[in-house]
Scaffold this active site. Structure first.
Site, PDB file in Angstrom:
ATOM      1  N   ASP A  27       0.698  -1.282   0.016  1.00 51.11           N
ATOM      2  CA  ASP A  27       0.355   0.075   0.304  1.00 51.11           C
ATOM      3  C   ASP A  27       0.839   1.082  -0.480  1.00 51.11           C
ATOM      4  OD1 ASP A  27      -1.645  -1.776   0.051  1.00 51.11           O
ATOM      5  OD2 ASP A  27      -2.257  -1.592   2.541  1.00 51.11           O
ATOM      6  N   GLU A 218     -11.322  -0.256  -3.280  1.00 52.23           N
ATOM      7  CA  GLU A 218     -10.776   0.292  -2.391  1.00 52.23           C
ATOM      8  C   GLU A 218      -9.459   1.804  -3.127  1.00 52.23           C
ATOM      9  OE1 GLU A 218      -9.202  -2.372  -0.185  1.00 52.23           O
ATOM     10  OE2 GLU A 218      -7.550  -3.171  -2.259  1.00 52.23           O
TER      11      GLU A 218
END
Length: 493
Positions: A27, A218
């Site tokens: 991420d 997301e």
């Protein structure tokens, strides 16, 4: 080196992705500050069963955030792991630290740094620091955004923040994701944007839904390019082939939307990065950050190519960087994920003190916190540890200049728990390959007559090079023996 065989790295010497091999990092989020790119990553830490076998990544144990930085996008300095959440983290009220975002702002004449992250799927935390590497602390002692925040209770996954620092001094935070029910997969309605307060640790007004985010899953992203605002996200995995054809993008792909206003409304724009499975054969969630550096645009993202090389295949991710394509309309457009990565932006200077934890590749080593502050907070100063015979680190594109280097200085430390008289080893200084004939073999001994004791138990050892170095080369420090740690190095003419 001698008869000892070097340890193989998890990536070829010529590949720049993943950017870090000493641990996982997922991420990724990029922050540019004073000529360096700082990348903050979810620390995927291998989960083990009772007999020491690595298990599938559940993300439930994640409570730290990795930090690295670079000024050339190839050689990266390891700044450690922010102790962000959990019992020993700064935000001890939260259990997890997922998907960080970072920003900086000058407040009352001083640069302040802000690290936002998700407490699993249940809210957004914020930490602050006076340096991009920390130490980070919790300024509010609670979530910045929670399910009690207006318009947020119904957000399926209250996570994945991204922050925009606009030209007018205002700032905004984007977050959210998830599919509330199968019938809402095409338009989940779970993306949000909120204006941040001047202090960057509060929000102004109620978060606003970002409308018509087609097949949202997301991974919030935000960029301002040529006066336009680009919101980006990862599409969900409920897309049918018919939907993919209609929309012009695939499931698990990074998509952009564009607006004239930071809070929308946004309209569909371009897909920018297909799922890692398209490029590498190993799929999974797709997470990105687009950033500008040195007048060019790049995209950082994660893949599973490191765990594949390690033979794990349990969902542990590592960070890569590649060029972001900007089309003729000055819009982010379809880009490629590669193992080769980007070209080195500038040559590396060997004539200043360089931390040993700055590297483009490595094998058989680890890094750990160095000094009281880093030990307490997790990020800051670091040192190369777990040294053994055959381990090494690589620094790419080192420019020794026309006049040859004549001296190498290294700073080393006795490993914790190791008696000084048991520390015996060498640092072999090699060019272009870890298996090349060494320019010099630096003997490491805690009772060395060449050594000069300095702070924190460090020892400086200075050696004149047997063979002088000039021109541009990849530099390797190859290790023999053990019981010592490597802090820094510097060449002299």
């Amino acid at each position: 080196m001698s008869d000892n065989k070097i340890i193989n790295s998890y990536k070829p010497l010529t590949d720049h992705n993943p950017v870090m091999v000493q641990r996982f990092g997922a991420d990724p989020y990029a922050l540019v500050y004073k000529g360096r790119v700082y990348v903050y990553m979810t620390l995927d830490y291998p989960e083990m069963n009772d007999i020491g076998e690595i298990q599938e990544n559940t993300y439930s144990k994640i409570d730290k955030i990795s930090v690295i930085s670079s000024d050339d996008l190839v050689n990266w300095t390891d700044h450690g792991t922010v102790y962000a959440a959990g019992e020993h983290g700064q935000a001890s009220w939260g259990g997890n630290s997922w998907a960080p975002a970072a920003a900086w702002k000058t407040i009352d004449g001083k640069d302040k740094f802000f690290l936002y992250f998700a407490n699993s799927g249940n809210g957004i935390a914020v930490l602050t620091a006076d340096s991009p590497a920390g130490p980070f602390t919790d300024p509010i002692g609670k979530a910045l955004i929670s399910r009690e925040t207006p318009t947020c209770a119904e957000v399926t996954w209250l996570f994945d923040p991204a922050v925009l620092m606009d030209d007018d001094g205002e700032s905004y935070i984007y977050f959210g994701g998830g599919v509330p029910s199968e019938d809402k997969a095409s338009d989940p309605g779970t993306a949000r944007v909120a204006k941040l307060g001047k202090d960057m640790i509060s929000i102004v007004g109620d978060p606003k839904p970002i409308e018509n985010v087609s097949y949202l899953f997301e991974d919030s992203g935000i960029n301002k390019i040529d006066g336009k605002y680009y919101y980006s996200y990862c599409s969900n995995f409920s897309m049918t082939p018919e939907a993919e054809k209609e929309k012009g993008f695939e499931q698990g792909e990074i998509i952009t939307m564009v607006s004239d206003d930071p809070m929308g409304p946004f309209e569909m724009c371009n897909p920018v990065l297909k799922n890692p499975g398209h490029f590498f054969g190993l799929g999974g969630n797709n997470h990105h950050c687009m950033f500008e550096f040195g007048g060019e645009y790049y995209i950082t993202y994660h893949t599973r190519i490191l765990e594949e090389k390690m033979g794990i295949l349990k969902g542990y991710r590592s960070t890569s960087v590649d060029k972001l394509v900007i089309n003729k309309k000055n819009q982010p457009a379809a880009s490629k994920a590669t193992r080769e990565g980007v070209k080195q932006l500038k040559s590396f200077d060997p004539y200043v003190e360089n931390k040993a934890v700055t590297m483009s590749n490595a094998a058989g080593i680890a890094t750990s916190q160095f000094g009281e502050e880093a030990v307490k907070y997790g990020s800051g100063d670091m040192i190369v540890t777990a040294i053994k015979t055959g381990s090494w680190i690589q620094i790419s594109g080192v420019d020794f200049g026309d006049k040859p280097a004549a001296v190498i200085e290294v700073m080393v430390k006795r490993a914790d728990g190791r008696r000084a008289d048991k520390v015996k080893g060498k640092i072999l200084v090699c060019l272009d390959s870890p298996e090349s004939k060494a320019l010099e073999e630096v003997e490491v001994s805690m009772d060395s007559v060449k050594g000069v004791g300095v702070e924190e138990g460090l020892l400086m050892i200075s050696n004149r090079l047997d063979t002088q170095a000039s021109g541009i080369h990849d530099l390797y420090f190859v290790f023999e023996g053990d019981g010592f740690e490597f802090y820094s190095w510097k060449f002299k003419k």
